[in-house]
Enzyme design. Structure first.
Site, mmCIF file in Angstrom:
data_model
loop_
_atom_site.group_PDB
_atom_site.id
_atom_site.type_symbol
_atom_site.label_atom_id
_atom_site.label_comp_id
_atom_site.label_asym_id
_atom_site.label_seq_id
_atom_site.Cartn_x
_atom_site.Cartn_y
_atom_site.Cartn_z
ATOM 1 N N CYS A 165 0.872 -1.164 0.000
ATOM 2 C CA CYS A 165 0.000 0.000 0.000
ATOM 3 C C CYS A 165 0.913 1.219 0.000
ATOM 4 O O CYS A 165 2.077 1.133 -0.375
ATOM 5 C CB CYS A 165 -0.950 -0.007 1.189
ATOM 6 N N MET A 166 0.435 2.355 0.476
ATOM 7 C CA MET A 166 1.237 3.564 0.413
ATOM 8 C C MET A 166 2.455 3.499 1.327
ATOM 9 O O MET A 166 3.516 4.022 0.996
ATOM 10 C CB MET A 166 0.381 4.779 0.783
#
Length: 453
Positions: free
Chosen positions: A27-28
């Site tokens: 994810c980020m």
């Protein structure tokens, strides 16, 4: 990139090599890994790797926090080092997060996390859409760019297409991702969403009423795809192998599609409308109190994992109204935490704690609060409460001023200002400042036990 490659190699070794990887993605901020054998993991080594700021386990998934933007680079480097085996990576927080998640985990958190995983892959598209829409809003303002909109209408039209594209295919994307998460065929998930969104539904009358294409939005899609996955699995176990490949998709489409049109889409429409109207009514009429409660309780929701259940609500608000008034309120929780961290930085004599705060503050301002939660405020106790109180002050003002954003989720903190609706940007930034100051003052007044070196 050299450091990234080294970190990727060290993580691969720490998790037992590519043969031990079952799933890998990012994810980020996190690298997410599911492994074949937990016994091959060298957790002590992974936690101490330079570049890894935290570790936590959620279900079967091991998560390593490596920072915003870097998570994707690390995963790409890991995949480059691997020999043809796909995997999945998510980033994580800190040793304290693993303990906190285990201690505060709510009964529904695993189910809600699974629900959130449907939308996590869509975050880049949401970010791009929100930022492009923010740019369009700026270009339409004569007080900033003069007659730009008059001279370049085609450019604004093209940008408008770019910014709205994700919403045009939102239901299809959600259908595909939901099928993947729930263990069904991704193509069939897209088909189910396509049935619900088909314009031809408007030409069909059922029980005396014309059907509505897209009714129920993502809520209806989630309900239908969940049923589709169940039907598909049941048929797979019942049908003979020689005809399963042919009959399963046929029967799954007919059974699920029929139930979707007759029951699940109307049910999803009712739920969707109730969510959109209820959330909007609470924010519009609740004012200061509702804003304070929503923002003040958001950090505890993160601890329990229940915050992941808010994702469909964010999406529904934008689909129903074209804007999201909830996200700016919740973003104030992170700003309150920034203020609390600044107060700790000025009061603590612990050099290691100062180093952690200095590293986590910049990403905290960008809306990524996990390093501050699990590395700073939560372990100290009172500063976590002070951060909640600071966020409540900012959230109250944001709610009172009716600040809204054009994005569903994916951006928070100061970058969210780029997506705030026209005329409310200054008020949003003022709310951020109030939350930071309040978090700072509450932490200063409540104090904390300064840990020894």
């Amino acid at each position: 990139m050299e450091k990234t490659a080294v970190l990727a190699s060290d993580i691969l070794q720490g998790i037992g090599g590519e043969k031990n990887i079952r799933r890998l993605e990012n994810c980020m901020t996190r690298v997410r890994v599911e492994v074949q054998d937990d016994g091959q993991l060298d957790l002590a080594r992974l936690k101490k790797l330079p570049g890894v700021s935290g570790y936590v386990k959620q279900g079967a998934q091991h998560q390593l926090i490596v920072g915003p933007g870097k998570a994707a680079q690390v995963v790409d480097a890991m995949r480059a080092l691997m020999i043809g085996e796909s995997a999945e990576v998510l980033g994580d927080v800190d040793r304290n997060k693993a303990q906190a998640k285990a201690k505060y985990k709510a009964p529904m958190s695993d189910a809600l996390r699974q629900l959130a995983n449907v939308f996590i892959p869509l975050i880049p598209a949401f970010i791009a859409s929100g930022l492009i829409t923010g740019i369009i809003n700026i270009l339409k303002r004569p007080d900033i760019v003069g007659d730009f909109a008059t001279h370049y209408p085609n450019l604004l039209g093209i940008l408008g297409i770019f910014g709205s594209a994700v919403f045009a295919i939102m239901n299809i994307l959600v259908g595909v991702n939901a099928a993947k998460v729930y263990g069904g065929s991704m193509a069939m998930g897209g088909v189910m969403a396509g049935i619900l969104s088909s314009p031809q539904l408007a030409q069909i009358t059922l029980f005396g009423e014309a059907l509505q294409p897209g009714r129920g939005g993502v809520i209806a899609v989630l309900l239908v795809v969940a049923l589709m996955c169940w039907v598909e699995k049941r048929l797979r176990s019942l049908l003979p192998g020689s005809i399963e490949l042919i009959l399963n998709p046929l029967l799954t489409t007919l059974i699920t599609g029929t139930l979707a049109i007759v029951a699940l889409q109307p049910l999803g429409g009712w739920i969707s409308e109730a969510i959109a109207h209820g959330a909007s009514m609470a924010i519009d009429r609740g004012g200061l109190l509702v804003g304070a409660v929503l923002s003040g309780t958001f950090l505890p929701l993160v601890l329990t994992g229940l915050h992941q259940g808010l994702v469909p609500i964010h999406v529904e608000l934008v689909q129903a109204h074209g804007y999201n008034a909830l996200l700016p309120i919740l973003s104030m929780a992170g700003m309150g935490q920034v203020g609390a961290a600044i107060a700790i930085l000025l009061k603590t004599r612990n050099e290691r704690l100062k180093k952690v705060i200095k590293g986590a503050l910049p990403v905290g301002l960008l809306g990524i609060g996990e390093p501050l939660i699990f590395g700073v405020t939560l372990p100290l106790g009172k500063p976590f409460l002070a951060a909640c109180l600071g966020g409540a002050m900012g959230g109250a003002l944001i709610s009172y001023w009716k600040v809204a954003t054009v994005i569903t989720f994916g951006i928070s903190g100061l970058p969210l200002a780029l997506t705030i609706v026209t005329g409310k940007v200054t008020l949003y930034l003022l709310g951020c400042l109030v939350a930071i100051i309040a978090g700072f003052l509450f932490t200063w007044l409540l104090g904390f036990h300064d840990p020894e070196e």
